[in-house]
Design an enzyme around this catalytic site. Structure first.
Site, PDB file in Angstrom:
ATOM      1  N   SER A 155       0.806  -1.217   0.000  1.00  7.50           N
ATOM      2  CA  SER A 155       0.000   0.000   0.000  1.00  7.50           C
ATOM      3  C   SER A 155       0.841   1.270   0.000  1.00  7.50           C
ATOM      4  O   SER A 155       0.503   2.250  -0.666  1.00  7.50           O
ATOM      5  CB  SER A 155      -0.942   0.016   1.211  1.00  7.50           C
ATOM      6  OG  SER A 155      -1.748  -1.137   1.238  1.00  7.50           O
TER       7      SER A 155
ATOM      8  N   HIS B 238       1.165   4.483   4.927  1.00  9.31           N
ATOM      9  CA  HIS B 238       0.576   5.191   3.791  1.00  9.31           C
ATOM     10  C   HIS B 238       1.122   6.616   3.687  1.00  9.31           C
ATOM     11  O   HIS B 238       1.417   7.101   2.586  1.00  9.31           O
ATOM     12  CB  HIS B 238      -0.947   5.219   3.929  1.00  9.31           C
ATOM     13  CG  HIS B 238      -1.561   3.852   3.907  1.00  9.31           C
ATOM     14  ND1 HIS B 238      -2.852   3.602   4.323  1.00  9.31           N
ATOM     15  CD2 HIS B 238      -1.058   2.654   3.521  1.00  9.31           C
ATOM     16  CE1 HIS B 238      -3.115   2.318   4.188  1.00  9.31           C
ATOM     17  NE2 HIS B 238      -2.035   1.721   3.711  1.00  9.31           N
TER      18      HIS B 238
END
Length: 271
Positions: free
Chosen positions: A150, A202
């Site tokens: 991610s 992230h």
């Protein structure tokens, strides 16, 4: 921590999307990366007869594992393993969509190097931020262990958006917003609604993406290895100069025409 295998729906959805877009449309690095991550999730036994596949807790990345135990292989392994099939599906669908643009923008070799750079940089920044949080906020941050692709995908989103700054992007398939805001909005929504999502991971990807865009804009645009078709540096400079000259000529012509029109209006008014 053992893998949550899921019910297989994620693999079915991923396979359906791959066949919809067509395997032949996927560039070499995109396809190879996709196959690698699916293989690491399925873990077919015939590929590792003498060894067992690692568990998620054996590949996830944390300050304790890297700084204290020196398990440097986790810097790469943590990115290619996923917690469950829906985690894999969402990441790979996003990866396919971004890579169809970016691998054509760069050459395949350059794109492979870019993925390696983003993976290492994102994970190192993740460790650095968690070290700061463990030092000044809560020591438990040193035990936070993340896994998945991610962070790299958030970096790719920033890079992709830099080439089309006026475009709109879908956020989690719910609504569309200007692409320059999409990454930050997705960061917030994923952190709120997705269980066990790594906000620091992230965020690290976004910051690394911003760093790459800055490096590319300041140092990379004139380098032939940042483009799919090989060109000499001198040729690129000549092309940039010709483009700048054409644009300057166009602007000057428009200004000259506007000046002449204004003079005609003044003459008609008797000024």
């Amino acid at each position: 921590m053992r893998r949550r295998r899921g019910n297989g729906l994620g693999l079915i959805l991923l396979a359906g999307e791959i066949f919809r877009v067509g395997i032949s449309t996927l560039q070499p690095v995109t396809l190879s990366t996709l196959l690698l991550m699916v293989t690491c999730y399925i873990q077919p036994r015939f590929l590792l007869k003498s060894y067992s596949w690692p568990r998620i807790d054996q590949v996830c990345i944390s300050v304790q594992n890297i700084v204290n135990y020196r398990e440097w292989n986790r810097l790469i392994l943590s990115a290619v393993f996923h917690a469950d099939d829906m985690h894999l599906c969402y990441n790979m669908l996003s990866f396919i969509w971004k890579s169809r643009q970016l691998e054509r923008k760069f050459s395949s070799i350059t794109y492979l190097l870019l993925l390696i750079f983003l993976t290492l940089s994102t994970n190192l920044l993740y460790l650095f931020i968690n070290m700061l949080l463990a030092e000044f906020v809560d020591y438990n941050y040193s035990y936070h262990c993340a896994v998945g692709f991610s962070g790299v995908l958030f970096a790719l989103t920033v890079i992709s958006g830099s080439f089309t700054p006026d475009a709109y992007s879908s956020v989690l398939g719910l609504f569309t917003v200007p692409i320059r805001y999409a990454t930050w909005l997705e960061l917030i929504l994923v952190s709120v609604f997705v269980q066990n999502a790594s906000f620091v991971g992230h965020l690290s990807g976004i910051l690394v993406g911003i760093l790459f865009v800055w490096l590319y804009n300041n140092f990379g645009r004139r380098r032939s290895y940042f483009h799919g078709s090989p060109r000499r540096l001198g040729d690129q400079r000549d092309e940039d100069l010709r483009t700048a000259l054409r644009e300057s000529w166009r602007v000057n012509s428009e200004l000259r025409k506007q000046t002449e029109d204004q003079e005609k209006r003044l003459e008609m008014l008797g000024v």
